[in-house]
Design a protein around this motif. Sequence first.
Motif, PDB file in Angstrom:
ATOM      1  N   ILE A   1     -20.877  31.989  68.243  1.00  0.00           N
ATOM      2  CA  ILE A   1     -20.687  30.781  68.642  1.00  0.00           C
ATOM      3  C   ILE A   1     -19.694  30.318  67.571  1.00  0.00           C
ATOM      4  O   ILE A   1     -19.779  30.069  66.214  1.00  0.00           O
ATOM      5  CB  ILE A   1     -21.914  29.824  68.815  1.00  0.00           C
ATOM      6  CG1 ILE A   1     -22.619  30.393  69.814  1.00  0.00           C
ATOM      7  CG2 ILE A   1     -21.378  28.463  69.251  1.00  0.00           C
ATOM      8  CD1 ILE A   1     -23.816  29.660  70.383  1.00  0.00           C
ATOM      9  N   TYR A   2     -18.738  29.626  67.882  1.00  0.00           N
ATOM     10  CA  TYR A   2     -17.668  28.891  67.335  1.00  0.00           C
ATOM     11  C   TYR A   2     -17.722  27.292  67.362  1.00  0.00           C
ATOM     12  O   TYR A   2     -17.555  26.877  68.561  1.00  0.00           O
ATOM     13  CB  TYR A   2     -16.198  29.095  67.244  1.00  0.00           C
ATOM     14  CG  TYR A   2     -16.126  31.020  67.033  1.00  0.00           C
ATOM     15  CD1 TYR A   2     -15.631  31.422  65.705  1.00  0.00           C
ATOM     16  CD2 TYR A   2     -16.327  31.773  68.089  1.00  0.00           C
ATOM     17  CE1 TYR A   2     -15.629  32.700  65.490  1.00  0.00           C
ATOM     18  CE2 TYR A   2     -16.266  33.113  67.763  1.00  0.00           C
ATOM     19  CZ  TYR A   2     -15.752  33.556  66.515  1.00  0.00           C
ATOM     20  OH  TYR A   2     -15.684  34.975  66.380  1.00  0.00           O
ATOM     21  N   ASP A   3     -17.880  26.495  66.138  1.00  0.00           N
ATOM     22  CA  ASP A   3     -17.649  25.040  66.376  1.00  0.00           C
ATOM     23  C   ASP A   3     -16.979  24.529  65.046  1.00  0.00           C
ATOM     24  O   ASP A   3     -16.688  25.212  64.093  1.00  0.00           O
ATOM     25  CB  ASP A   3     -19.140  24.436  66.652  1.00  0.00           C
ATOM     26  CG  ASP A   3     -20.292  24.627  65.631  1.00  0.00           C
ATOM     27  OD1 ASP A   3     -19.747  24.856  64.525  1.00  0.00           O
ATOM     28  OD2 ASP A   3     -21.452  24.597  65.858  1.00  0.00           O
ATOM     29  N   ASP A   4     -16.962  23.172  65.117  1.00  0.00           N
ATOM     30  CA  ASP A   4     -16.418  22.424  63.988  1.00  0.00           C
ATOM     31  C   ASP A   4     -16.995  22.954  62.728  1.00  0.00           C
ATOM     32  O   ASP A   4     -16.415  22.657  61.604  1.00  0.00           O
ATOM     33  CB  ASP A   4     -16.474  21.112  64.122  1.00  0.00           C
ATOM     34  CG  ASP A   4     -15.597  20.585  65.228  1.00  0.00           C
ATOM     35  OD1 ASP A   4     -14.712  21.361  65.387  1.00  0.00           O
ATOM     36  OD2 ASP A   4     -15.754  19.703  65.702  1.00  0.00           O
ATOM     37  N   GLU A   5     -18.244  23.554  62.769  1.00  0.00           N
ATOM     38  CA  GLU A   5     -19.128  23.784  61.589  1.00  0.00           C
ATOM     39  C   GLU A   5     -18.709  25.148  61.029  1.00  0.00           C
ATOM     40  O   GLU A   5     -19.070  25.410  59.814  1.00  0.00           O
ATOM     41  CB  GLU A   5     -20.554  23.620  61.741  1.00  0.00           C
ATOM     42  CG  GLU A   5     -20.967  22.347  62.050  1.00  0.00           C
ATOM     43  CD  GLU A   5     -20.998  21.219  61.088  1.00  0.00           C
ATOM     44  OE1 GLU A   5     -21.771  21.525  60.035  1.00  0.00           O
ATOM     45  OE2 GLU A   5     -20.403  20.347  61.195  1.00  0.00           O
TER      46      GLU A   5
END
Length: 403
Positions: free
Chosen positions: A371-375
Amino acid sequence: MEDYICVIDSLRGRKIVLGVSGGVAAYKAAALVRALGRMGADVHVVLTEAGARFVAAPTFHALSGNRVWTSLWDGSMENGIPHIALVRGADAILIAPASADIIASLANGLAGDLLSTLCLARDCPLLVAPAMNRQMWENPATQRNAATLREDGVFILGPDKGEQACGETGPGRMLEPEALCEAILAFFTPKLLAGRKVVITAGPTFEAIDPVRGITNSSSGKMGYAIAAACARSGAEVVLVSGPVALPTPAGVRRIDASSALRMRDEVLAALPGADVFIAVAAVADYRPVETAGHKIKKSGAAMQLALVPNPDILAEVAARPDAPFCVGFAAESHDLDMFAEGKRRAKRLPMLVGNLLADGLCGDDNTVVIYDDEGRHPLPRAPKAFVARQIVEHLARLLPAA
Ligand code: C5P
């Protein structure tokens, strides 16, 4: 049953008391015990006298791995009081099949046998799956009793309509074991998406060249369907816009079939008002033929040119709207997953994207995703798609702005 077997740990550690009362559908309770056990539940079967006439205790003993209880007067329980010992620590009591007789007993607080007594002595939820002849179910007395149970906070699962053992057709069939497992699973799933509307695309698209031929992508739809099921179990209102796949619609999901990318786009835009989340899992064909022939194109043996135009990018379009819901993208890559997946997330301005390498499975039952997110990046362990779906939902629920 595939999906249920996949979610192997989801009832791990749950103690379920399964009451089996008198009805032909008792034979389905055997499959139910097995399915609940596969999902990790510790199942303790309580048979009524009438239930034991349909399926005998050794069958349930063998399938559950636990002793089967039939009598209030069984002195072998450690405290000598089976109706107290059995419900102590139980996470739920499920009665399947529930006869008209046990429903009447429960509605009136009778405690004439072990099953009705332990229901009265419980401090856990009670779920009841009625199974009886159509006229018995429709009888005002049974309807009154079922209404009383609902008022008392008992969950009535079903019954289904259809062909009955007595030869009649109508309401009164017990829900199938798969549907009952789904109901139990949903019951125990935290309602992380309660009050949220989620629109999901899944499967491939099919871009027709002529009435029998077309361009498509390799996609089973399993991941998107697993996510739709996980969202529904988490309490969301789910609209699933699906390309052509051979999968049953998950329980509690509104499914709209859309074969081509253009149809899929239209259906997504129509479903979008009020949506909090859009999850684009579909493998949308990047191109479609400029024209679709109205008749079957005859082969001539000569080389053939097919003119293609790009399809709209549904996800990019939804994410660019001023009133965009929380958008989740998917990316299946053959190499350099981090670079391509994060690149797509940024290009489409998505708060979250789920990436996987093609080698880790496209149409199989398991998946390994990041999973890729802003974090940053959050790798998940390889797992059945239903399990991966649940983790994706948990991650998305954490990122979702408060309603
Ligand atoms: O750019 P790419 O096709 O790899 O992006 C994949 C993501 O975009 C997936 O979430 C897919 O469902 C979505 N997508 C879309 N419409 C397209 C192409 C991709 O919604 N025409």
